[in-house]
Design an enzyme around this catalytic site. Structure first.
Site, PDB file in Angstrom:
ATOM      1  N   ARG A  51       9.948   5.298 -52.677  1.00  0.00           N
ATOM      2  CA  ARG A  51       9.246   4.161 -52.136  1.00  0.00           C
ATOM      3  C   ARG A  51       8.525   3.135 -53.116  1.00  0.00           C
ATOM      4  O   ARG A  51       8.626   1.900 -53.020  1.00  0.00           O
ATOM      5  CB  ARG A  51       8.004   4.588 -51.316  1.00  0.00           C
ATOM      6  N   ASP A  80       9.318   8.608 -48.358  1.00  0.00           N
ATOM      7  CA  ASP A  80       9.013   9.368 -46.983  1.00  0.00           C
ATOM      8  C   ASP A  80       9.189   8.549 -45.937  1.00  0.00           C
ATOM      9  O   ASP A  80       8.867   7.303 -45.670  1.00  0.00           O
ATOM     10  CB  ASP A  80       7.841   9.770 -47.135  1.00  0.00           C
TER      11      ASP A  80
END
Ligand code: UD1
Length: 425
Positions: free
Chosen positions: A95, A119
């Site tokens: 991310r 995630d």
């Protein structure tokens, strides 16, 4: 494929140290793009996301290596020829690759990368990043699944975020470092990891005030004026919380060294409400857990509220507490996927939209479960400490992304946990 095998454990005892924060170190590494020369980060956690970010920076022109004699020290050498196009296969893994936007726009006036991975908590939009950078003069092209942005001359702007997004705050402030004039970010994220990034940039020569508050003011400085520095990564409050949660469910008396009580206030007071004895001690936090915890209601909020990343740990604690607790997720509605895995261990949890009701049971029982993401994976390991029999956790590559030797640290506290290569066992 490795698995983590956990047996019912406790009471835990002793001391555990907390490595640097994943959500800080990855952004601090990116800051090496601003200045030619060798940057030194200390208290760096041994996690796979650091390796991934190291490769990503390598492709952009910064050589990243560990100091041969000090395992927690990372050396980042900017060769003075930074590229602005990031390789897809690495961007898709973490991310924090979205954090390339601000620094590359600031230093190169151009950036191209794929939509970042990380995630899976459901949709993770970047509209606030784009709106903020656009207000500063950047132009975006989002066709072909890429993010491409250009800015010949970034200028300061007065930006009020709809929500104190960590990533949007970081991208806007990092772009503003070399923008022409003053940028004010209102409703900025106040997480300790955002403050850590601001501190590093100020040490390098950036002008930022209001650090740690919800109004950040950045005055742009000349490109090329920032210098490499040495900086220690802020301790990881989520890893710290993991050892507190482990002691909470297994019982015991543990000192978590490096944990900063001030950065974890709401969590610690919630844990006190559950009947745990938590105190700030010099250099850390001590937890004494005796008897069964009491259930409380919790809701996640931006800092200084209760972090969404703590939630899987708290749900695990509620799963074995006395009574029922209502859990409300205000950041990521999709962040209850691990509940199914906890249920396999006998937890009694019902979810409805962004709420969950957790009815505490006296005992969990071991089973085979799959780690769906970093924090939920760690929470399953914690749950295994309170489960009869054997809990076998697969998908532990997620845990490796954010935890530095979780198994070894738990073993040192007396937990019965091992990492097993199932192919040879
Ligand atoms: C960071 C952390 C993550 C943590 C989260 C919230 C990293 C690498 N990750 O993620 O571990 O769970 O903060 O503390 O540091 N949002 C929008 N539009 C945007 C940006 C965000 O709608 O442009 C929403 C998100 O979907 C989410 C909320 O805002 O619902 C918070 O997101 P944000 O604070 O940006 O989290 P991240 O920086 O992605």
């Amino acid at each position: 494929m490795d698995r983590i095998v956990v047996h019912r454990s406790g009471p835990l005892a002793g001391e555990v140290d907390v490595p640097g924060a994943k959500n800080s170190v990855l952004k601090l590494m990116v800051a090496s793009l601003y200045a030619e020369g060798t940057h030194e980060l200390t208290n760096v956690p041994a996690i796979s996301d650091v390796d991934t970010m190291g490769s990503l920076l390598g492709a952009l022109g910064v050589d990243v290596s560990h100091d041969l004699h000090r395992a927690d020290v990372l050396l980042l050498t900017n060769r003075g020829d930074v590229k602005s196009i990031a390789p897809s296969e690495l961007v898709e893994t973490i991310r924090a690759s979205i954090n390339l936007l601000g620094p590359l726009l600031a230093c190169k006036g151009h950036v191209r990368l794929d939509m970042p991975g990380g995630d899976d908590f459901g949709t993770r939009p970047i509209d606030m990043h784009i709106a903020g950078l656009t207000a500063m003069g950047a132009e975006f092209d989002l066709s072909h699944g890429n993010i491409e942005a250009r800015a010949d001359n970034l200028h300061g702007a007065h930006i009020t975020l709809d929500f104190p997004s960590v990533g949007a705050t970081e991208n806007i402030l990092t772009a503003a470092v070399h923008a022409n004039g003053e940028t004010i970010i209102e409703n900025a994220a106040r997480e300790p990891e955002v403050a850590d990034l601001c501190d590093l940039l100020v040490e390098m020569g950036a002008q930022i005030s209001g650090i740690g508050s919800s109004t950040l003011t950045i005055v742009g400085v000349e490109r090329g004026s920032l210098k490499p520095v040495q900086h220690a990564v802020v301790p990881d409050r989520i890893q710290a919380a993991t050892y507190l949660a482990a002691t909470a469910v297994a019982g015991g008396d543990v000192i978590v060294r490096g944990a900063r009580a001030h950065d974890m206030q709401v969590l610690l007071s919630r844990m006190n409400d559950m009947g745990l004895d938590i105190t700030a001690v010099p250099g850390g936090v001590r937890i004494v857990s005796e008897g069964r915890m009491r259930a409380v209601d919790i809701q996640t909020l931006p800092y200084p509220g209760l972090a969404t990343d703590y939630k899987p740990l708290l749900v695990t604690m509620l799963a074995v507490a006395e009574g029922s607790g209502i859990v409300t997720e205000n950041l990521y509605p999709g962040r209850f996927r691990y509940v199914e895995e906890l249920s396999k261990l006998g937890a009694d949890i019902r979810t409805d939209g962004h709420h969950a009701i957790v009815r505490g049971v006296e005992r969990l029982r071991g089973a085979a479960v799959v780690a769906p993401d970093i924090r939920a994976g760690a929470a399953l390991v914690v749950a295994g400490l309170a489960a009869e029999g054997r809990t076998v956790i697969s998908g532990i590559e997620h845990i490796d992304r954010g935890y530095d030797n979780l198994v070894g640290r738990l073993v040192a506290l007396g937990a019965v946990v091992e990492r097993v290569d199932m192919a040879v066992s």
